[in-house]
Motif scaffolding. Structure first.
Motif, PDB file in Angstrom:
ATOM      1  N   SER A  87       0.981  -1.056  -0.041  1.00 28.78           N
ATOM      2  CA  SER A  87       0.030   0.108  -0.033  1.00 28.78           C
ATOM      3  C   SER A  87       0.685   1.258   0.095  1.00 28.78           C
ATOM      4  O   SER A  87       2.226   1.061   0.195  1.00 28.78           O
ATOM      5  N   ARG A  88       0.240   2.386  -0.075  1.00 28.23           N
ATOM      6  CA  ARG A  88       1.063   3.641  -0.181  1.00 28.23           C
ATOM      7  C   ARG A  88       1.726   3.780   1.162  1.00 28.23           C
ATOM      8  O   ARG A  88       3.095   4.344   1.137  1.00 28.23           O
ATOM      9  N   LYS A  89       1.089   3.556   2.390  1.00 25.17           N
ATOM     10  CA  LYS A  89       1.874   3.696   3.481  1.00 25.17           C
ATOM     11  C   LYS A  89       2.824   2.735   3.867  1.00 25.17           C
ATOM     12  O   LYS A  89       4.009   2.978   4.134  1.00 25.17           O
ATOM     13  N   GLY A  90       2.710   1.476   3.193  1.00 24.23           N
ATOM     14  CA  GLY A  90       3.669   0.495   3.193  1.00 24.23           C
ATOM     15  C   GLY A  90       4.914   0.814   2.635  1.00 24.23           C
ATOM     16  O   GLY A  90       6.016   0.593   2.905  1.00 24.23           O
ATOM     17  N   ARG A  91       4.641   1.738   1.350  1.00 24.39           N
ATOM     18  CA  ARG A  91       6.003   1.951   0.300  1.00 24.39           C
ATOM     19  C   ARG A  91       6.547   3.170   1.017  1.00 24.39           C
ATOM     20  O   ARG A  91       7.692   3.034   1.010  1.00 24.39           O
ATOM     21  N   ASP A  92       5.707   3.817   1.683  1.00 20.28           N
ATOM     22  CA  ASP A  92       6.309   5.154   2.066  1.00 20.28           C
ATOM     23  C   ASP A  92       7.335   4.431   3.293  1.00 20.28           C
ATOM     24  O   ASP A  92       8.343   5.255   3.378  1.00 20.28           O
ATOM     25  N   LEU A  93       6.818   3.609   4.250  1.00 19.82           N
ATOM     26  CA  LEU A  93       7.585   3.306   5.334  1.00 19.82           C
ATOM     27  C   LEU A  93       8.817   2.494   4.964  1.00 19.82           C
ATOM     28  O   LEU A  93       9.819   2.375   5.726  1.00 19.82           O
ATOM     29  N   ALA A  94       8.610   1.777   3.776  1.00 12.56           N
ATOM     30  CA  ALA A  94       9.974   1.085   3.472  1.00 12.56           C
ATOM     31  C   ALA A  94      10.934   2.050   3.098  1.00 12.56           C
ATOM     32  O   ALA A  94      12.280   1.706   3.075  1.00 12.56           O
ATOM     33  N   ALA A  95      10.756   3.002   2.258  1.00 19.29           N
ATOM     34  CA  ALA A  95      11.663   4.072   1.904  1.00 19.29           C
ATOM     35  C   ALA A  95      11.856   5.274   2.982  1.00 19.29           C
ATOM     36  O   ALA A  95      13.123   5.906   3.032  1.00 19.29           O
ATOM     37  N   ASN A  96      11.173   5.627   3.977  1.00 17.67           N
ATOM     38  CA  ASN A  96      11.267   6.469   5.031  1.00 17.67           C
ATOM     39  C   ASN A  96      10.815   6.070   6.224  1.00 17.67           C
ATOM     40  O   ASN A  96       9.457   6.362   6.429  1.00 17.67           O
ATOM     41  N   PRO A  97      11.313   5.323   6.965  1.00 13.69           N
ATOM     42  CA  PRO A  97      10.658   4.627   8.298  1.00 13.69           C
ATOM     43  C   PRO A  97      10.558   5.537   9.317  1.00 13.69           C
ATOM     44  O   PRO A  97      11.103   5.184  10.570  1.00 13.69           O
ATOM     45  N   TYR A  98       9.723   6.390   9.106  1.00 12.67           N
ATOM     46  CA  TYR A  98       9.491   7.393  10.162  1.00 12.67           C
ATOM     47  C   TYR A  98       8.059   7.711  10.196  1.00 12.67           C
ATOM     48  O   TYR A  98       7.548   7.883   9.193  1.00 12.67           O
ATOM     49  N   ALA A  99       7.297   7.642  11.213  1.00 14.15           N
ATOM     50  CA  ALA A  99       5.725   8.384  10.964  1.00 14.15           C
ATOM     51  C   ALA A  99       5.288   9.257  12.370  1.00 14.15           C
ATOM     52  O   ALA A  99       6.222   9.195  13.286  1.00 14.15           O
ATOM     53  N   SER A 100       4.243   9.605  12.056  1.00 11.39           N
ATOM     54  CA  SER A 100       3.670  10.269  13.303  1.00 11.39           C
ATOM     55  C   SER A 100       1.975   9.869  13.276  1.00 11.39           C
ATOM     56  O   SER A 100       1.368   9.509  12.404  1.00 11.39           O
ATOM     57  N   LEU A 101       1.646   9.826  14.699  1.00  9.70           N
ATOM     58  CA  LEU A 101       0.102   9.200  14.891  1.00  9.70           C
ATOM     59  C   LEU A 101      -0.571  10.304  15.600  1.00  9.70           C
ATOM     60  O   LEU A 101       0.134  11.026  16.321  1.00  9.70           O
ATOM     61  N   LEU A 102      -1.724  10.408  15.389  1.00 10.62           N
ATOM     62  CA  LEU A 102      -2.700  11.339  16.121  1.00 10.62           C
ATOM     63  C   LEU A 102      -3.944  10.673  16.555  1.00 10.62           C
ATOM     64  O   LEU A 102      -4.660   9.948  15.583  1.00 10.62           O
ATOM     65  N   GLN A 111      -6.260  15.215  22.849  1.00 11.37           N
ATOM     66  CA  GLN A 111      -5.628  14.339  21.562  1.00 11.37           C
ATOM     67  C   GLN A 111      -4.123  13.932  22.145  1.00 11.37           C
ATOM     68  O   GLN A 111      -3.526  14.760  22.916  1.00 11.37           O
ATOM     69  N   VAL A 112      -3.652  13.014  21.431  1.00 13.14           N
ATOM     70  CA  VAL A 112      -2.495  12.420  21.708  1.00 13.14           C
ATOM     71  C   VAL A 112      -1.531  12.400  20.510  1.00 13.14           C
ATOM     72  O   VAL A 112      -2.157  11.812  19.611  1.00 13.14           O
ATOM     73  N   ARG A 113      -0.428  12.972  20.320  1.00  9.57           N
ATOM     74  CA  ARG A 113       0.551  12.707  19.014  1.00  9.57           C
ATOM     75  C   ARG A 113       1.712  12.075  19.507  1.00  9.57           C
ATOM     76  O   ARG A 113       2.347  12.420  20.430  1.00  9.57           O
ATOM     77  N   VAL A 114       2.103  11.153  18.549  1.00  6.79           N
ATOM     78  CA  VAL A 114       3.168  10.383  18.752  1.00  6.79           C
ATOM     79  C   VAL A 114       4.068  10.644  17.636  1.00  6.79           C
ATOM     80  O   VAL A 114       3.740  10.560  16.426  1.00  6.79           O
ATOM     81  N   GLU A 115       5.261  10.611  17.802  1.00  6.26           N
ATOM     82  CA  GLU A 115       6.485  10.714  16.593  1.00  6.26           C
ATOM     83  C   GLU A 115       7.365   9.656  16.862  1.00  6.26           C
ATOM     84  O   GLU A 115       7.869   9.436  18.012  1.00  6.26           O
ATOM     85  N   GLY A 116       7.924   9.028  16.028  1.00  5.51           N
ATOM     86  CA  GLY A 116       9.295   8.194  16.021  1.00  5.51           C
ATOM     87  C   GLY A 116       9.318   7.268  14.849  1.00  5.51           C
ATOM     88  O   GLY A 116       8.809   7.345  13.687  1.00  5.51           O
ATOM     89  N   SER A 117      10.232   6.530  14.750  1.00  6.92           N
ATOM     90  CA  SER A 117      10.699   5.691  13.891  1.00  6.92           C
ATOM     91  C   SER A 117       9.803   4.451  13.758  1.00  6.92           C
ATOM     92  O   SER A 117       9.052   4.017  14.689  1.00  6.92           O
ATOM     93  N   VAL A 118       9.829   3.573  12.660  1.00  9.24           N
ATOM     94  CA  VAL A 118       9.097   2.612  12.453  1.00  9.24           C
ATOM     95  C   VAL A 118       9.815   1.403  12.167  1.00  9.24           C
ATOM     96  O   VAL A 118      10.688   1.428  11.295  1.00  9.24           O
ATOM     97  N   GLU A 119       9.196   0.129  12.785  1.00 11.46           N
ATOM     98  CA  GLU A 119       9.951  -1.075  12.380  1.00 11.46           C
ATOM     99  C   GLU A 119       9.078  -2.189  12.055  1.00 11.46           C
ATOM    100  O   GLU A 119       7.851  -1.983  12.445  1.00 11.46           O
TER     101      GLU A 119
END
Length: 217
Positions: A87-102, A111-119
């Motif tokens: 999927s688009r998010k899967g391809r994004d994370l394979a190329a750029n393994p960082y994300a934000s959650l809200l 609200q809670v916001r999370v930032e970090g690396s993705v494994e």
């Protein structure tokens, strides 16, 4: 003057926020413990799908993309969700393994916001979750080539029926599907207050542990 193409006024959407003060002295030392407190309070408040979270990713070229996904587990290691790796998010994370959650818990003015690396989760962990899903969801994971263009709804339904006929009882785990874990480096807890003087408390990971600091609203 033709006003038919004007966008609707947003003036009526103004809201007044008023919540209990969010003070450093009332926060847990560990942000995951604090998240658990707030998550349980969101559950108790009867919020629909309190585990719904906005996942923001970026491509290798830095193009952002956001969508709502469901939190399927969390612990001291991070926050887990599952998806099609193509999927688009899967391809994004394979190329750029960082994300934000809200987590947008608007009815309780939080609200809670999370930032970090993705494994990527271990295959065994993804398989365990896959086998816990309802049968229809397991077939759906095979049937949907997520984020690809399809010609019609009928094409999707036909593929689903074909796969259900192939695996009437126990479909295998797709090799293109599995879990990701967002390993947090920051967590921000936001509490709405009067006059836009909102409370924002951020946990930031450091070598010595978590640092708690207040941000201007």
């Amino acid at each position: 003057m033709d006003t038919s193409s004007r966008p609707p006024s947003l003036a009526g959407l103004r809201r007044t926020y008023e919540g209990q003060p969010l003070l450093e002295s009332g926060m847990a030392a560990d942000p995951i413990t604090q998240f658990t407190v707030w998550f349980e309070e969101a559950l108790a408040a009867g919020l629909p799908e309190p585990n719904a979270m906005v996942l923001a990713t970026a491509s290798a070229q830095g193009l952002p993309s956001a969508r709502t996904v469901l939190l399927k587990g969390y612990d001291e290691r991070g926050f887990v969700f599952y998806t099609n790796y193509a999927s688009r998010k899967g391809r994004d994370l394979a190329a750029n393994p960082y994300a934000s959650l809200l987590f947008p818990w608007h009815p309780i003015r939080r609200q809670v916001r999370v930032e970090g690396s993705v494994e990527t989760l271990a295959r065994e962990e993804s398989a365990d979750y896959y086998h816990s899903r309802p049968y229809g969801s397991r077939i759906g994971a095979w049937a949907s080539r997520q984020s690809e263009v399809v010609s019609s709804r009928e094409e999707l339904d036909s593929r689903y029926e074909e796969l259900a006929a192939r695996w009437p009882e126990e479909p295998p785990v797709p090799d293109f599907w599995g879990g990701f874990r967002v390993v947090p480096s920051e967590l921000e807890f936001w509490q709405g207050q009067l006059d836009r003087m909102h409370d924002r408390l951020r946990y930031r990971r450091a070598d010595s542990g978590w640092i708690l600091e207040r941000l201007a609203p």
